[in-house]
Scaffold this motif. Structure first.
Motif, mmCIF file in Angstrom:
data_model
loop_
_atom_site.group_PDB
_atom_site.id
_atom_site.type_symbol
_atom_site.label_atom_id
_atom_site.label_comp_id
_atom_site.label_asym_id
_atom_site.label_seq_id
_atom_site.Cartn_x
_atom_site.Cartn_y
_atom_site.Cartn_z
ATOM 1 N N ASP A 3 -14.199 0.470 -5.458
ATOM 2 C CA ASP A 3 -14.236 1.626 -6.269
ATOM 3 C C ASP A 3 -14.181 1.151 -7.719
ATOM 4 O OD1 ASP A 3 -11.750 0.527 -6.327
ATOM 5 O OD2 ASP A 3 -10.783 2.485 -5.648
ATOM 6 N N GLN A 4 -14.501 -0.142 -8.365
ATOM 7 C CA GLN A 4 -14.608 -0.465 -9.376
ATOM 8 C C GLN A 4 -15.761 0.140 -10.288
ATOM 9 O OE1 GLN A 4 -12.296 -2.319 -10.951
ATOM 10 N NE2 GLN A 4 -13.464 -2.285 -12.982
ATOM 11 N N PRO A 5 -15.616 0.687 -11.190
ATOM 12 C CA PRO A 5 -16.583 1.287 -11.982
ATOM 13 C C PRO A 5 -17.588 0.025 -12.288
ATOM 14 C CG PRO A 5 -14.727 2.160 -12.880
ATOM 15 C CD PRO A 5 -14.457 0.957 -11.919
ATOM 16 N N LEU A 6 -18.745 0.565 -12.517
ATOM 17 C CA LEU A 6 -19.983 -0.308 -13.003
ATOM 18 C C LEU A 6 -20.487 0.317 -14.230
ATOM 19 C CD1 LEU A 6 -21.930 -1.347 -9.549
ATOM 20 C CD2 LEU A 6 -20.365 -2.791 -10.956
ATOM 21 N N MET A 61 -7.238 -9.685 -9.912
ATOM 22 C CA MET A 61 -7.993 -10.262 -9.158
ATOM 23 C C MET A 61 -8.664 -9.320 -8.301
ATOM 24 S SD MET A 61 -5.228 -12.830 -7.712
ATOM 25 C CE MET A 61 -6.096 -13.700 -6.621
ATOM 26 N N LYS A 62 -8.056 -7.969 -7.649
ATOM 27 C CA LYS A 62 -8.813 -7.163 -7.271
ATOM 28 C C LYS A 62 -9.971 -6.550 -7.726
ATOM 29 C CE LYS A 62 -6.271 -3.347 -6.312
ATOM 30 N NZ LYS A 62 -5.497 -2.646 -5.814
ATOM 31 N N ALA A 63 -9.810 -6.174 -8.952
ATOM 32 C CA ALA A 63 -10.868 -5.532 -9.976
ATOM 33 C C ALA A 63 -11.999 -6.381 -10.045
ATOM 34 C CB ALA A 63 -10.280 -5.117 -11.347
ATOM 35 N N GLY A 100 -6.444 5.431 -3.895
ATOM 36 C CA GLY A 100 -7.459 4.388 -4.208
ATOM 37 C C GLY A 100 -7.784 3.384 -3.126
ATOM 38 N N SER A 101 -8.560 2.481 -3.622
ATOM 39 C CA SER A 101 -9.033 1.642 -2.441
ATOM 40 C C SER A 101 -8.022 0.753 -1.880
ATOM 41 C CB SER A 101 -9.841 0.382 -3.098
ATOM 42 O OG SER A 101 -10.248 -0.583 -2.162
ATOM 43 N N PRO A 102 -7.729 0.490 -0.585
ATOM 44 C CA PRO A 102 -6.777 -0.292 0.409
ATOM 45 C C PRO A 102 -6.815 -1.605 0.044
ATOM 46 C CG PRO A 102 -8.271 0.275 1.801
ATOM 47 C CD PRO A 102 -8.820 1.049 0.355
ATOM 48 N N ARG A 162 0.873 -1.219 -0.011
ATOM 49 C CA ARG A 162 -0.117 -0.118 0.073
ATOM 50 C C ARG A 162 0.765 1.419 -0.040
ATOM 51 N NH1 ARG A 162 -3.141 -2.809 3.750
ATOM 52 N NH2 ARG A 162 -4.704 -3.751 2.795
ATOM 53 N N ALA A 163 2.069 1.217 0.567
ATOM 54 C CA ALA A 163 3.006 2.404 0.566
ATOM 55 C C ALA A 163 3.385 2.642 -0.941
ATOM 56 C CB ALA A 163 4.041 2.131 1.308
ATOM 57 N N LEU A 164 3.435 1.564 -1.699
ATOM 58 C CA LEU A 164 3.934 1.694 -3.110
ATOM 59 C C LEU A 164 2.829 2.542 -3.956
ATOM 60 C CD1 LEU A 164 5.632 -1.422 -3.972
ATOM 61 C CD2 LEU A 164 6.566 0.410 -3.047
#
Length: 207
Positions: free
Chosen positions: A187-190, A148-150, A45-47, A39-41
């Motif tokens: 926060d993935q757009p729909l 995977m996250k998206a 956006g979403s954590p 996350r520091a990189l």
């Protein structure tokens, strides 16, 4: 730290040292420590991060792994997966093709995993990797290739969404879209698709 994120790659938590843990403190250092570093990189956006616990490791902590994932906003155990390596007797390009066809037919999530190319532990040849990528390209109109996250965020948002339609005259309708997930994490757009009624030639979106 710079090259992979700049190229669009998603970085996921695979633990700090791939060595398991014998206590809760060690599990926290392995799981949460890696998440905090990633996350520091990319602090914007979403954590939320994807998580995959390394194979061949032993975990002896008292708390269940799921509690560490929840605390660190990590997601794991998502969809069907296939480890792609010629070192596995059951692996082949035909096996990938068959699994991809099933995923398309059933609307499933399908992950392919790779460790090394040409040389190293459970490797895959460059030729086979290119063939798999070409297979995905050939089905580009049928699949969504994403991190995977998206995909996880999209699935959760879609399953927790509701659409209501309010007619407001002969040619005006209000559409109300409600999504139950927390926007800070999801926060993935729909995309909202609307099928026009018979005879309609166009639609104008005012808001």
């Amino acid at each position: 730290e710079q090259t992979l994120p700049a190229q669009g790659h998603e970085l996921a938590d695979h633990t700090m040292n791939h060595g398991g843990a014998s206590t809760d403190d060690e599990a926290t250092a392995e799981i949460a420590g890696c998440a905090d570093y990633l996350r520091a990189l990319a602090p914007q956006g979403s954590p939320m991060l994807a998580f995959a616990r390394g194979g061949g490791t032993t975990w002896m902590q008292r708390r269940p792994t799921e509690s560490f994932l929840k605390t660190s906003h990590l997601i794991g155990g998502m969809g069907g997966s296939m480890s792609c390596s010629e070192d596995y007797p059951s692996f082949s390009l035909d096996a990938v093709r068959s699994r991809l066809d099933r995923a398309i037919r059933n609307g499933e999530w399908f992950q392919t995993h790779y460790h090394c190319v040409d040389e190293g532990y459970i490797k895959i040849s460059s030729a086979t990797l290119r063939a798999i990528l070409q297979l995905l390209k050939d089905h580009a109109d049928q699949v969504w290739v994403a991190g995977m996250k998206a995909i996880y965020k999209y699935q959760q948002e879609r399953s927790g969404s509701h659409v209501l339609l309010y007619p407001q005259g002969e040619d005006v309708a209000a559409v109300d879209l409600t999504v139950a997930t927390a926007p800070r994490l999801y926060d993935q757009p729909l995309t909202l698709e609307v099928r026009l009624p018979a005879g309609a030639e166009a639609v104008t979106v005012r808001d």
